[in-house]
Structure formats: structure tokens, C-alpha cells
Design a protein around this motif. Structure first.
Motif, mmCIF file in Angstrom:
data_model
loop_
_atom_site.group_PDB
_atom_site.id
_atom_site.type_symbol
_atom_site.label_atom_id
_atom_site.label_comp_id
_atom_site.label_asym_id
_atom_site.label_seq_id
_atom_site.Cartn_x
_atom_site.Cartn_y
_atom_site.Cartn_z
ATOM 1 N N ALA A 12 0.826 -1.212 0.000
ATOM 2 C CA ALA A 12 0.000 0.000 0.000
ATOM 3 C C ALA A 12 0.858 1.260 0.000
ATOM 4 N N GLY A 13 2.041 1.186 0.582
ATOM 5 C CA GLY A 13 2.916 2.354 0.662
ATOM 6 C C GLY A 13 3.797 2.579 -0.552
ATOM 7 N N LEU A 14 3.826 1.628 -1.486
ATOM 8 C CA LEU A 14 4.674 1.791 -2.669
ATOM 9 C C LEU A 14 4.086 2.817 -3.627
ATOM 10 N N THR A 15 4.949 3.585 -4.273
ATOM 11 C CA THR A 15 4.474 4.557 -5.266
ATOM 12 C C THR A 15 4.509 3.974 -6.669
ATOM 13 N N ALA A 16 5.354 2.973 -6.906
ATOM 14 C CA ALA A 16 5.429 2.329 -8.222
ATOM 15 C C ALA A 16 4.220 1.417 -8.416
ATOM 16 N N ASP A 17 3.944 1.098 -9.663
ATOM 17 C CA ASP A 17 2.820 0.211 -9.976
ATOM 18 C C ASP A 17 3.226 -1.258 -10.055
ATOM 19 N N GLN A 18 4.528 -1.542 -9.894
ATOM 20 C CA GLN A 18 5.014 -2.909 -9.933
ATOM 21 C C GLN A 18 6.057 -3.105 -8.832
ATOM 22 N N TRP A 19 6.104 -4.305 -8.314
ATOM 23 C CA TRP A 19 7.136 -4.653 -7.341
ATOM 24 C C TRP A 19 7.512 -6.105 -7.572
ATOM 25 N N ARG A 20 8.742 -6.341 -7.909
ATOM 26 C CA ARG A 20 9.261 -7.698 -8.092
ATOM 27 C C ARG A 20 10.164 -7.982 -6.903
#
Length: 125
Positions: A12-20
Motif C-alpha cells: 500500500a505504501g509503494l508509489t510504483a505500480d510494480q514490485w518484483r
């Protein structure tokens, strides 16, 4: 509290739309080891389990699964044009009127049926 809440909060805290993330990355976020079942792709798919709700509730889905690595992608919010308009509510008075009209229609059809049966009987006599 779900043991996967830290993962949900992280996503929820990430600003990017993807996380690998590697399993080690996720274990660092969780502060605990992933279960052995996480080595199987089926563990990452679906929606009914607590660990799956962690990313779904945060607005993410699993986009790809590899050996020791999982990709997440943010679920896009629907555009206003894609959201169907809500059905207008029918007032209780209008609903009552519709019910009365339907009842009257049934009565008329039943009455016509009685008239038709009498006409057939009279014709036979």
C-alpha cells in the motif's frame, strides 16, 4: 492481526505500480519466513486465503511467479466511464403501484380464462 499485514502495508505504501520481490525481500518485510508452500505457484494464485488478501486488499495482484521471485502489479482503479451507473431505487409507493398493476393484470387474464371456458361449454351444449 494477520501475519501478512506488514506485506499489505508495504504494498500500500509503494508509489510504483510494480514490485518484483525475492522471497528474501518478502521475508524481510514480513519479519518471518514464508511457508514451504510458497515455493509452489498455486500458493500465490487465488483470493480466498489470508496471505492472498494481504495483496488484494492493498490493491495489488500477483503478475508473475518465478523460482524464489514474485512480481506484483497494482490493480488499476476503474475509470469513471467504466463504472456502471447505479440502478435507480424504486419508491415504496411506486413499487406498491406496480404490484397492484401486476395483480390486476393477473385477475384480468384469469377472468378471460373463465369467460373462454364458459364459451366453450356453451358451444358444446
Amino acid at each position: 492481526m494477520s501475519k501478512y499485514l506488514p506485506l499489505s502495508e508495504h504494498l500500500a505504501g509503494l508509489t510504483a505500480d510494480q514490485w518484483r520481490a525475492t522471497f528474501a525481500d518478502m521475508e524481510a518485510v514480513l519479519g518471518a519466513s514464508l511457508p514451504k508452500a510458497a515455493r509452489q505457484p498455486a500458493w500465490w494464485t487465488g483470493e480466498g486465503k489470508a496471505h492472498q488478501r494481504a495483496w488484494l486488499d492493498a490493491g495489488w495482484r500477483v503478475s508473475d511467479i518465478g523460482p524464489g521471485v514474485v512480481g506484483f502489479r497494482r490493480i488499476a482503479a476503474p475509470d469513471a466511464a467504466d463504472v456502471p451507473e447505479a440502478e435507480p431505487e424504486i419508491s415504496p409507493l411506486k413499487a406498491t403501484g406496480l404490484a397492484l398493476a401486476a395483480g390486476a393484470a393477473v385477475a384480468v387474464v384469469a377472468g378471460l380464462g373463465v369467460v373462454a371456458v364458459k364459451a366453450v361449454r356453451n358451444r358444446r351444449a
